[in-house]
Write an enzyme that holds these catalytic residues in place. Structure first.
Site, mmCIF file in Angstrom:
data_model
loop_
_atom_site.group_PDB
_atom_site.id
_atom_site.type_symbol
_atom_site.label_atom_id
_atom_site.label_comp_id
_atom_site.label_asym_id
_atom_site.label_seq_id
_atom_site.Cartn_x
_atom_site.Cartn_y
_atom_site.Cartn_z
ATOM 1 N N CYS A 11 0.824 -1.212 0.000
ATOM 2 C CA CYS A 11 0.000 0.000 0.000
ATOM 3 C C CYS A 11 0.860 1.264 0.000
ATOM 4 O O CYS A 11 1.610 1.511 0.947
ATOM 5 C CB CYS A 11 -0.920 0.014 1.214
ATOM 6 S SG CYS A 11 -1.958 1.496 1.285
ATOM 7 N N VAL A 51 -6.803 0.813 4.393
ATOM 8 C CA VAL A 51 -5.621 1.147 5.172
ATOM 9 C C VAL A 51 -5.011 2.410 4.568
ATOM 10 O O VAL A 51 -5.281 2.737 3.402
ATOM 11 C CB VAL A 51 -4.602 -0.021 5.153
ATOM 12 C CG1 VAL A 51 -5.166 -1.228 5.870
ATOM 13 C CG2 VAL A 51 -4.185 -0.399 3.737
ATOM 14 N N SER A 64 -4.425 8.587 5.294
ATOM 15 C CA SER A 64 -2.988 8.838 5.450
ATOM 16 C C SER A 64 -2.660 10.304 5.706
ATOM 17 O O SER A 64 -1.813 10.613 6.553
ATOM 18 C CB SER A 64 -2.230 8.343 4.216
ATOM 19 O OG SER A 64 -2.680 8.994 3.039
#
Length: 232
Positions: A11, A51, A64
């Site tokens: 990722c 994620v 993020s």
């Protein structure tokens, strides 16, 4: 309190967070999950089912850019500039970096060659815009690494992987400063520490699984028969 990052191994958005943690020398743990079959505990705490997640004690932060802003405010070794206007401009280019990352992602899933070429042209247009604002060296703001650098490094890494099988993506005349910036970011120790050792092999396996046009530049003998198409 030790931080915990939830990730899957390839990722790029998780890498943004890990680069910042590495730059600030903050101790953390990483737990890798399979997004194709995510565990129930992850689904229970991840509103977007994506994620990265940052787990701080009993609290969970997702997205993020938001995670990096929390880390920036909470810990020393600041990566944002002091000036309010420059800080806001940095945040603008961080948001622009998300568009670059999504363009890079689309290059891996587009099956039609003509659409793939159009997406490459879009990426080139993004580089044209970035080229105009790269007035400092060696990094986006000058001598110190910033959250902008942490945002673009994972995308540049994946573009580099694509170039290794497809050919040149950057225009060496029009994107000279972008290329120089990219090369400096790819040499960073925090970038290397933000990935698993076999990141390139994992990325190529993802390309093969996604079955986009770019996957036809991979060696079929290496990856075997194609299974069901999947983004993970």
């Amino acid at each position: 309190m030790k931080l915990k990052v939830v990730s899957f191994k390839a990722c790029p958005f998780v890498q943004r967070v890990l680069i910042v943690l590495e730059c600030k020398r903050i101790k953390y743990d990483v737990e890798y999950i399979d997004l194709a079959a995510p565990p129930d505990w992850f689904l229970a705490i991840s509103p977007l089912k994506k994620v990265p997640l940052l787990i701080v004690g009993e609290d969970v932060i997702f997205e993020s850019n938001v995670i990096n802003e929390y880390i920036e405010e909470r810990y020393d070794n600041k990566m944002h500039p002091d000036s309010l206007i420059k800080k806001a401009q940095n945040r603008s280019w961080i948001e622009f970096g998300s568009s670059v990352s999504m363009c890079t992602f689309r290059l891996t899933i587009l099956q039609d060659k003509s659409k793939f070429i159009v997406e490459l042209e879009e990426l080139s247009n993004y580089f044209n815009q970035i080229e105009k604002v790269l007035v400092n060296e060696p990094f986006f703001n000058g001598s110190s690494l910033s959250l902008v650098d942490a945002t673009y490094a994972p995308a540049f890494q994946r573009i580099d992987f694509i170039e290794q099988i497809y050919g040149s993506i950057y225009d060496k005349k029009r994107h000279r400063k972008v290329i120089n910036w990219k090369n400096r970011l790819l040499d960073l120790e925090p970038l290397r520490k933000s990935t698993v050792p076999n990141i390139k092999e994992l990325y190529y396996q993802l390309l093969w699984t996604r079955q986009g046009h770019i996957s036809h530049f991979l060696d079929e003998e290496t990856f075997g028969n194609r299974g069901p198409q999947s983004v993970y």
